[in-house]
Design an enzyme around this catalytic site. Structure first.
Site, PDB file in Angstrom:
ATOM      1  N   LYS A 109       0.856  -1.196   0.000  1.00  7.86           N
ATOM      2  CA  LYS A 109       0.000   0.000   0.000  1.00  7.86           C
ATOM      3  C   LYS A 109       0.880   1.229   0.000  1.00  7.86           C
ATOM      4  O   LYS A 109       2.001   1.192   0.519  1.00  7.86           O
ATOM      5  CB  LYS A 109      -0.879   0.014   1.265  1.00  7.86           C
TER       6      LYS A 109
HETATM    7  N1  GLU Z   1      -7.047  -0.171  -3.255  1.00  4.90           N
HETATM    8  C1  GLU Z   1      -7.815  -1.334  -3.574  1.00  4.90           C
HETATM    9  C2  GLU Z   1      -7.894  -2.257  -2.371  1.00  4.90           C
HETATM   10  O1  GLU Z   1      -7.774  -1.844  -1.252  1.00  4.90           O
HETATM   11  C3  GLU Z   1      -7.362  -2.021  -4.863  1.00  4.90           C
HETATM   12  C4  GLU Z   1      -5.940  -2.514  -4.888  1.00  4.90           C
HETATM   13  C5  GLU Z   1      -5.477  -3.003  -6.259  1.00  4.90           C
HETATM   14  O2  GLU Z   1      -6.291  -3.069  -7.173  1.00  4.90           O
HETATM   15  O3  GLU Z   1      -4.296  -3.295  -6.370  1.00  4.90           O
HETATM   16  O4  GLU Z   1      -8.163  -3.416  -2.488  1.00  4.90           O
END
Ligand code: GLU
Length: 417
Positions: A106
């Protein structure tokens, strides 16, 4: 509310429960409870008025045992490195529960995007992704949208990293605009997945969607799509909130109309007059059958869990229920479909986008939605089976599957050197 609760402690507490049931070796548990890599950056941006402002940002990779790390980039004033680490850890379990070949990561920048012009946002994005560039790559770590970011931000990320390489690298980020190698269905994917598992969970709880009342907290990409698709599935959406506040009408809210007319406006959905205004806190406690928290973490805590009226909670956002709240809700026989299952649709279609980019071969929307629905239903069925087998709540059941897959991969690979 989220300021008082340490989200990383929450994530570690959840892991400990699963590790205990799986009887994980202490060393392995230690590996999984820590991020493999954390980067903190401070970087300047020249604002439109000529002043320089320094921003703080992070990229955290939690675990790469099952593949390249994957996870969104969040722009929000309240982020910190601990929360980003928790979100990276949840990405690891999410990808493992859906059984897609990724680890978890993240990123985030502490910023209120409402204070920035489009040009400033572009400069911030290009500089941030350059600062974290050593971690990002189409085979190593692939960002995507999260709160405060969207397809345009992903396009700038793709362009910046491509400029540095000297050729276009579409697979370095997902959630891009379709014309730049994005996937059909990606924008709606998280909300679509939420509604697929909501339908499955409603069957388990004997809730007839045609007569069900739904409350959605959050009217960003996930909340708005989930609300629209819940309405299309026959449910009545009676409460919705956005960053400004909430609205309630027990007879139902016109979700599509609200989205078309009020989303993105300064006054938000509260400009809609045929509804009672409620605070975010009141919204969570409204009378309804199904609650979809699709905003930030730590919204349902020991202070309000007892007052929740919904029988089914489907976590559209990451980390909305604290472990204390989970206990209270479980005692009240409320079924909580956990984030690492419920909102996996986004990263599942990110995976499809990445595969399409690597192959330069693109799929039709029907195919994307069909494959997404299949994985969501299959993952739900596996988690439900784990819940029965271990006689536990659904979060723990999902963690048992996710943590075990990551632990098994680690054991198989062995510890280098
Ligand atoms: N931000 C989204 C999540 O928390 C998507 C992450 C992604 O598609 O890599 O799952």
């Amino acid at each position: 509310m989220s300021q008082h609760i340490n989200v990383l402690d929450m994530a570690r507490e959840q892991l400990a429960v699963a590790a205990n049931i799986l009887d994980l070796d202490k060393g392995l548990h230690d590996v999984l409870s820590k991020p493999m890599r954390q980067l903190i950056v401070h970087f300047p941006v020249v604002l439109d008025n000529g002043e320089v402002q320094v921003f703080e940002g992070y990229r955290v990779q939690h675990n790469a045992a099952r593949g390249p790390t994957k996870g969104g980039i969040r722009y929000h004033p309240d982020v910190d490195v601990e929360e980003t680490t928790a979100l990276a850890m949840w990405m690891t379990w999410k990808c493992a529960v859906a059984n897609i070949p990724y680890g978890g990561a993240k990123g985030s920048v502490k910023v209120d995007i409402k204070q920035l012009s489009k040009r400033e946002l572009e400069k911030l994005t290009r500089r941030f992704v350059t600062e974290i560039g050593s971690m990002i790559g189409e085979r190593s770590d692939i960002p995507a949208p999260d709160i405060g970011t969207n397809a345009q931000v992903m396009a700038w990320i793709m362009d910046t990293l491509s400029m540095q390489k000297g050729y276009t690298v579409p697979g370095v980020v997902t959630g891009k605009p379709i014309e730049l190698g994005g996937s059909e269905g990606r924008t709606e994917a998280t909300g679509r997945g939420v509604v697929v598992v909501m339908e499955e969970a409603a069957k388990v709880m004997n809730i007839d969607l045609g007569n069900a009342k739904v409350v959605v907290q959050g009217f960003g990409n996930v909340g708005a799509t989930a609300a629209k698709l819940a309405e299309e599935a026959g449910a009545t959406v009676v409460g919705i909130s956005d960053a400004v506040g909430g609205i309630y009408n027990p007879k139902g809210l016109p979700v599509h109309d609200l989205f078309n007319r009020y989303s993105g406006r300064d006054g938000g959905i509260r400009e809609y007059k045929d509804a009672e205004q409620v605070t975010n806190a009141q919204l969570l406690e409204l009378p309804c059958d199904i609650l979809i928290p699709a905003a930030v973490a730590a919204q349902i805590t020991k202070d309000n869990a007892d007052k929740i009226k919904a029988r089914l909670i489907v976590e559209g956002g990451n980390g909305p229920c604290t472990p204390d709240a989970d206990h209270i809700l479980s005692d009240k026989s409320v079924l909580v479909v956990p984030d690492i299952l419920a909102n996996a649709g986004g990263v599942i279609v990110s995976y499809f986008e990445w595969v399409q980019d690597l192959q330069n071969f693109f799929w039709e929307e029907n195919e994307v939605n069909h494959k997404l629905t299949k994985i969501m239903r299959h993952s739900f069925a596996s988690v439900e089976a784990s819940m029965m087998a271990h006689k536990t709540d659904m979060r723990t059941a999902a963690l048992i599957i996710g943590v075990k897959r990551v632990a098994d991969a680690t054991i198989r690979r062995g510890i280098f050197p």
